[in-house]
Design a protein around this motif. Structure first.
Motif, PDB file in Angstrom:
ATOM      1  N   THR A 130      17.265  -5.004   1.074  1.00 31.55           N
ATOM      2  CA  THR A 130      16.142  -5.714   1.863  1.00 31.55           C
ATOM      3  C   THR A 130      16.350  -6.759   2.417  1.00 31.55           C
ATOM      4  OG1 THR A 130      15.355  -6.791  -0.162  1.00 31.55           O
ATOM      5  CG2 THR A 130      14.104  -4.356   0.420  1.00 31.55           C
ATOM      6  N   ASN A 132      14.172 -10.205   3.116  1.00 32.79           N
ATOM      7  CA  ASN A 132      12.964 -10.870   2.471  1.00 32.79           C
ATOM      8  C   ASN A 132      12.393 -11.787   3.040  1.00 32.79           C
ATOM      9  OD1 ASN A 132      13.574  -8.911  -0.097  1.00 32.79           O
ATOM     10  ND2 ASN A 132      15.104 -10.473  -0.326  1.00 32.79           N
ATOM     11  N   PRO A 133      11.014 -11.748   3.607  1.00 31.95           N
ATOM     12  CA  PRO A 133      10.385 -12.690   4.399  1.00 31.95           C
ATOM     13  C   PRO A 133       9.956 -13.788   3.711  1.00 31.95           C
ATOM     14  CG  PRO A 133       8.992 -10.732   4.129  1.00 31.95           C
ATOM     15  CD  PRO A 133       9.979 -10.617   3.503  1.00 31.95           C
ATOM     16  N   VAL A 134      10.543 -14.620   3.042  1.00 34.57           N
ATOM     17  CA  VAL A 134      10.138 -15.623   2.475  1.00 34.57           C
ATOM     18  C   VAL A 134       9.526 -16.532   3.298  1.00 34.57           C
ATOM     19  CG1 VAL A 134      12.117 -15.527   0.782  1.00 34.57           C
ATOM     20  CG2 VAL A 134      12.616 -16.965   2.990  1.00 34.57           C
ATOM     21  N   ALA A 135       8.543 -17.404   2.513  1.00 33.26           N
ATOM     22  CA  ALA A 135       7.648 -18.289   3.407  1.00 33.26           C
ATOM     23  C   ALA A 135       8.150 -19.916   3.389  1.00 33.26           C
ATOM     24  CB  ALA A 135       6.261 -18.366   2.718  1.00 33.26           C
ATOM     25  N   HIS A 138      14.261 -20.240   5.327  1.00 34.32           N
ATOM     26  CA  HIS A 138      15.591 -19.672   4.796  1.00 34.32           C
ATOM     27  C   HIS A 138      15.724 -18.022   5.110  1.00 34.32           C
ATOM     28  CE1 HIS A 138      14.618 -22.874   1.895  1.00 34.32           C
ATOM     29  NE2 HIS A 138      15.854 -22.956   1.832  1.00 34.32           N
ATOM     30  N   ASN A 140      16.912 -14.557   3.680  1.00 35.36           N
ATOM     31  CA  ASN A 140      17.007 -14.244   2.342  1.00 35.36           C
ATOM     32  C   ASN A 140      17.205 -12.503   2.454  1.00 35.36           C
ATOM     33  OD1 ASN A 140      15.751 -12.822   0.206  1.00 35.36           O
ATOM     34  ND2 ASN A 140      15.369 -14.823  -0.570  1.00 35.36           N
ATOM     35  N   PHE A 141      18.349 -12.364   1.954  1.00 36.62           N
ATOM     36  CA  PHE A 141      18.440 -10.534   1.637  1.00 36.62           C
ATOM     37  C   PHE A 141      18.750 -10.283   0.485  1.00 36.62           C
ATOM     38  CE2 PHE A 141      23.112 -10.483   1.731  1.00 36.62           C
ATOM     39  CZ  PHE A 141      23.428 -11.701   2.091  1.00 36.62           C
ATOM     40  N   SER A 142      18.571  -9.060  -0.070  1.00 42.05           N
ATOM     41  CA  SER A 142      18.929  -8.373  -1.319  1.00 42.05           C
ATOM     42  C   SER A 142      19.796  -7.101  -1.148  1.00 42.05           C
ATOM     43  CB  SER A 142      17.533  -8.117  -2.130  1.00 42.05           C
ATOM     44  OG  SER A 142      17.037  -9.299  -2.446  1.00 42.05           O
ATOM     45  N   THR A 280      20.437 -11.320  -4.501  1.00 43.53           N
ATOM     46  CA  THR A 280      19.689 -11.929  -3.467  1.00 43.53           C
ATOM     47  C   THR A 280      20.363 -13.214  -2.937  1.00 43.53           C
ATOM     48  OG1 THR A 280      17.648 -10.941  -4.465  1.00 43.53           O
ATOM     49  CG2 THR A 280      17.445 -12.774  -2.919  1.00 43.53           C
ATOM     50  N   THR A 281      20.449 -13.330  -1.828  1.00 49.03           N
ATOM     51  CA  THR A 281      21.260 -14.450  -1.105  1.00 49.03           C
ATOM     52  C   THR A 281      20.270 -15.019  -0.284  1.00 49.03           C
ATOM     53  OG1 THR A 281      23.291 -13.411  -1.309  1.00 49.03           O
ATOM     54  CG2 THR A 281      23.267 -15.139   0.003  1.00 49.03           C
ATOM     55  N   TRP A 282      20.195 -16.323  -0.615  1.00 45.78           N
ATOM     56  CA  TRP A 282      19.380 -17.460   0.238  1.00 45.78           C
ATOM     57  C   TRP A 282      20.354 -18.191   1.168  1.00 45.78           C
ATOM     58  CZ3 TRP A 282      13.957 -18.889  -0.761  1.00 45.78           C
ATOM     59  CH2 TRP A 282      13.373 -18.220  -1.810  1.00 45.78           C
ATOM     60  N   HIS A 283      20.001 -18.503   2.348  1.00 46.62           N
ATOM     61  CA  HIS A 283      20.607 -19.642   2.982  1.00 46.62           C
ATOM     62  C   HIS A 283      19.705 -20.050   3.940  1.00 46.62           C
ATOM     63  CE1 HIS A 283      23.237 -21.821   5.716  1.00 46.62           C
ATOM     64  NE2 HIS A 283      24.221 -21.548   4.716  1.00 46.62           N
ATOM     65  N   PRO A 284      19.621 -21.731   4.045  1.00 44.86           N
ATOM     66  CA  PRO A 284      18.617 -22.367   4.996  1.00 44.86           C
ATOM     67  C   PRO A 284      18.990 -21.742   6.399  1.00 44.86           C
ATOM     68  CG  PRO A 284      19.840 -24.015   3.570  1.00 44.86           C
ATOM     69  CD  PRO A 284      20.542 -22.581   3.424  1.00 44.86           C
TER      70      PRO A 284
END
Lengths: 287, 509
Positions: A130, A132-135, A138, A140-142, A280-284
């Motif tokens: 997925t 992911n539509p973080v608020a 960032h 963000n994907f899983s 799950t990976t985040w990046h600004p």
């Protein structure tokens, strides 16, 4: 004219891409259910289990690093090789008292099942990953990611089809495994090792052991370098023991008691997912 | 204008190490000489905390059958905040029966859409009572008000809001399958993020049609009981959410109750293993969110000042009481001295003290037990030969406070490197190559979260893929969102919470 004396096969184990005997040098009798001798199988020891886990762990990095496309091709190759050795497996299944028609159906279903899972290797992360539509700002994907080394305990029934139905979903995504074959009916599993060996499956990705369950299950289920367990044995006590031992290192446990191994319900991606982590990976996001 | 013109040439005499790109890059942060911070306490007059709280079972607050109560302490002043019921097997049984009845009679019967509307109501009332919940969280647990106000409570509301919307869309979540609810869920949550962990547990359980018996931690029960009021005020059918308070024995009564279908636990790996063992052979579904020892990997091409902020946020956020804390800093050799100096300078600016003060960066350690545990680890670290450095800030006389602490000169096998401390304590190791960083990062039994700091995109993906943890924060750390799945590899747990993946643990096919 005297009949030709047949050359009988010595059944060994399949560990790290080789076919060693049990380090204990012990064997036990496999019969057709009417006490007629078919062959001797290796009576594996705790040490054999540990060696197999080591081989499995060593193979994990390389197999996991293969592209999904490549793993799909390797799984397809297993099916091709099995197709070519159909008669061997039909005959081997018949040794345990199964009729020709049932044996042939089992081999056919097993081959088709391999192809089914071969196709999932490069689709699982598309269907189950997925974005992911973080608020926040960032990206963000899983994505599903192989969990590692899986210990598999095979059931007694349909010893080729069940073994393939358990191994294929596990290795498709990059896991490696150690399989304890049926105690009473282990021969098709061992011969399947020969097919794997001839199918570009790197040594150690699948390891197949035979022997008495009460000598191997404890070590397999409590081994801390195993990440997950897949149990298809009908034995409730084994299931409970596996659950308990799994807690020593927080293993994932899947109790998979099938009624009908021929059923199409075994062909689904959810069993594949049981042996995958979600990463799950985040990046600004910014300039 | 191209940036290239402003770059200084590589200094060959200095072994080619990169020179600062800005004339101010190495200037030390110095807040103290210029600004005095006046106290800025959050007003808590309007927050009512009862002297005594009871269980919330079947839509009512009920006294514990055995009549025993425990005390919750404000860790910032060591005073008793309130009493709360100690749950026994009788209480747990009543709660499970109420949850079962609610599951059979109402919750599994109403449509997903109506379920969702109830959950939206919960989200809204949390938002309406946000300030009260934030202050309560801070008084009961010791975390800085800025954090409970800006992180815990808004995220809790957002979590309910997110899962409310799933309730009538579950058929889209599982391709090829029709999901069904499981039944009664026993949920046990920790003390580090009380209302947020409650949201993580209850929101997906309700959205998927299950009912709940939840036990908050014994040091932070109050916001869960305020949430019980919210359930009542939202008109949630009786028994759908039940809150039973107590300590570990109450938790084990929930885990071992035969009519509970699923256990969800967040807490230490030690307790998680006990729970996994206790449900062996029962067929109960289980999700575990356990400990961590997060590696925070900083490469020499990382933006250093941002990395320092990230390191501070990774380990000192919430006093380090974070399972996914970046408690192991792995820094590439060439920048280690500079980075550590910058980190020390930044640590000097951190304010440790009154959690209700809006300037406070690091609040109170949650309990005496945890405080003692952290001090024990500081001793262990020193005895293992590590070099300890603490900021020189003042700390209050009363309450449980710990200065931000770093350990250098540690090795991979040290206990302070391998074991979760759950406090504001960072270990620092160096590495030369990405491979060495990956090797060290993966060399613990945990796999919850990791940080990767570099300006090179391809390196982020290489390292991020090789590090075996459920969350990879690249060029950031400790970010959370209801849409983002969270959970660990290896001994950090089983299953995911948050996002679409957070629905799986609460359904069956």
């Amino acid at each position: 004219m005297a009949d030709r004396i047949e050359v009988l096969k010595t059944y060994k184990t399949y560990v790290g891409g080789k076919f060693p005997r049990s380090e204990s040098d012990r064997t036990y009798r496999i019969t057709d259910g009417k006490d007629n001798h078919i062959a001797n199988a290796c009576r594996c020891s705790r040490k054999d289990v540990r060696d197999a886990v080591l081989a499995s762990r060593s193979a994990f990095g390389g197999w996991y690093a293969r592209t999904a496309y490549n793993r799909g091709q390797v799984l397809y190759r297993i099916a091709e090789m099995l197709e070519g050795r159909k008669d061997q497996f039909v005959n081997e299944l018949k040794l345990s008292g199964v009729k020709q028609k049932v044996a042939l159906n089992e081999v056919h279903t097993a081959i088709d099942r391999l192809i089914y899972f071969a196709g999932w290797t490069d689709k699982i992360s598309q269907v189950f990953g997925t974005v992911n539509p973080v608020a926040s700002a960032h990206f963000n994907f899983s994505s599903p990611d192989a969990t590692g080394v899986v210990g598999i305990i095979a059931p007694d029934e349909h010893p080729l089809l069940s073994v393939i139905s358990l191994i294929a979903p596990v290795i498709a995504t990059g896991n490696t495994c150690v399989l304890l074959a049926s105690e009473t009916n282990p021969l098709p599993a061992v011969s399947f090792g020969e097919v794997l060996h001839a199918s570009d499956v790197p040594g150690g990705v699948v390891n197949i052991l035979t022997g008495y369950r009460n000598e191997t299950v404890e070590t397999l289920t409590s081994h801390k370098d195993i990440n997950a367990l897949l149990l298809a044995s009908r034995d409730i006590e084994t299931g409970k023991l596996a659950d308990e031992n799994a807690s020593l290192s927080v293993k994932r446990v899947v109790q998979y008691r099938a009624e009908d191994w021929f059923s199409g319900e075994h062909e689904n991606p959810y069993l594949v997912l049981e042996f995958m982590e979600t990463k799950t990976t985040w990046h600004p996001v910014g300039a | 204008m191209s940036d290239i013109n402003t770059k200084e040439p590589i200094d060959k005499a200095n072994n080619g190490s990169p020179k600062p790109t800005s004339p101010n890059a190495d200037r030390k942060l110095d807040f103290a000489s210029f600004w005095e911070y006046s106290p800025a306490p959050e007003n808590s007059d309007h927050v009512e905390i009862d002297e005594r709280y009871n269980h919330f079972i079947n839509g009512e607050f009920v006294e514990p059958v055995k009549g025993r109560y425990m005390k919750s302490i404000n860790p910032a002043n060591e005073e008793v905040l309130c009493e709360f019921a100690e749950g026994t097997s009788e209480d747990v049984d009543r709660a499970v029966k109420a949850a079962r009845k609610a599951y059979e009679k109402t919750w599994s019967k109403i449509s997903g859409k109506e379920r969702g509307k109830y959950i939206f109501r919960l989200a809204r009332i949390i938002q309406e009572r946000a300030r009260e919940l934030a202050i309560t969280e801070t008084i009961d647990g010791g975390k800085p008000i800025r954090e409970s106000r800006d992180v815990d409570v808004p995220l809790a509301a957002a979590h309910f809001f997110y899962y409310a919307g799933w309730a009538d869309k579950l058929n889209y979540a599982f391709p090829g399958r029709k999901p069904k609810s499981i039944g009664v869920c026993g949920q046990i949550i920790p003390w580090n993020f009380p209302i947020l962990m409650l949201a993580w547990k209850i929101a997906p359980a309700l959205a998927t049609g299950n009912t709940v018996v939840l036990k908050p931690a014994e040091s932070t029960p109050v916001t869960a009981l305020k949430f019980a009021e919210i359930c009542r005020d939202a008109g949630l059918p009786a028994g759908v959410v039940n809150i039973v308070t107590g300590a570990g024995t109450t938790g084990s009564e929930i885990v071992n109750h035969p009519d509970v279908n699923k256990i969800a636990f967040t807490g230490s790996t030690i307790v998680g293993k006990i729970i996994q063992k206790s449900v062996a052979g029962t067929g109960k579904k289980i999700t575990l969110e356990l400990g961590g020892k997060g590696p925070n990997i900083v490469f020499e091409d990382a933006p250093l000042d941002q990395a320092v902020e990230g390191i501070v946020n990774a380990i000192f956020f919430n006093q380090g009481h974070v399972c996914c804390a970046g408690s192991r800093l792995l820094v590439q050799e060439g920048i280690a001295d500079r980075l550590i100096q910058k980190l020390k300078d930044r640590m000097e600016t951190l304010i440790v003290g009154d959690p209700l003060d809006k300037n406070t960066d690091i609040g109170a350690i949650n309990s005496k037990a945890q405080y003692d545990r952290i001090l024990e680890y500081l001793d262990i670290g020193v005895n293992e030969g590590a070099e300890m450095y603490q900021s020189s800030c003042s700390i209050p006389d009363n309450g449980y406070f710990c200065r931000p602490t770093i350990f250098t000169n540690v090795s991979q096998s040290n206990r302070i490197v391998q074991e979760e401390i759950f406090g504001p304590v960072l270990t620092i190791q160096t590495f030369r190559t990405p491979e060495e960083a990956i090797e060290k990062a993966n060399n613990t039994p945990y796999g919850l979260a990791s940080g990767v700091w570099t300006d090179k995109g391809s390196k982020i993906f290489k390292v991020g893929q090789a590090v075996r943890s459920g969350v990879i924060w690249s060029n950031t750390y400790n970010k959370f969102d209801p849409t983002s799945p969270f959970g660990g590899y290896k001994e950090s747990g089983i299953g995911r919470e948050g996002g679409l993946h957070g629905l799986y643990p609460y359904i069956k096919f």
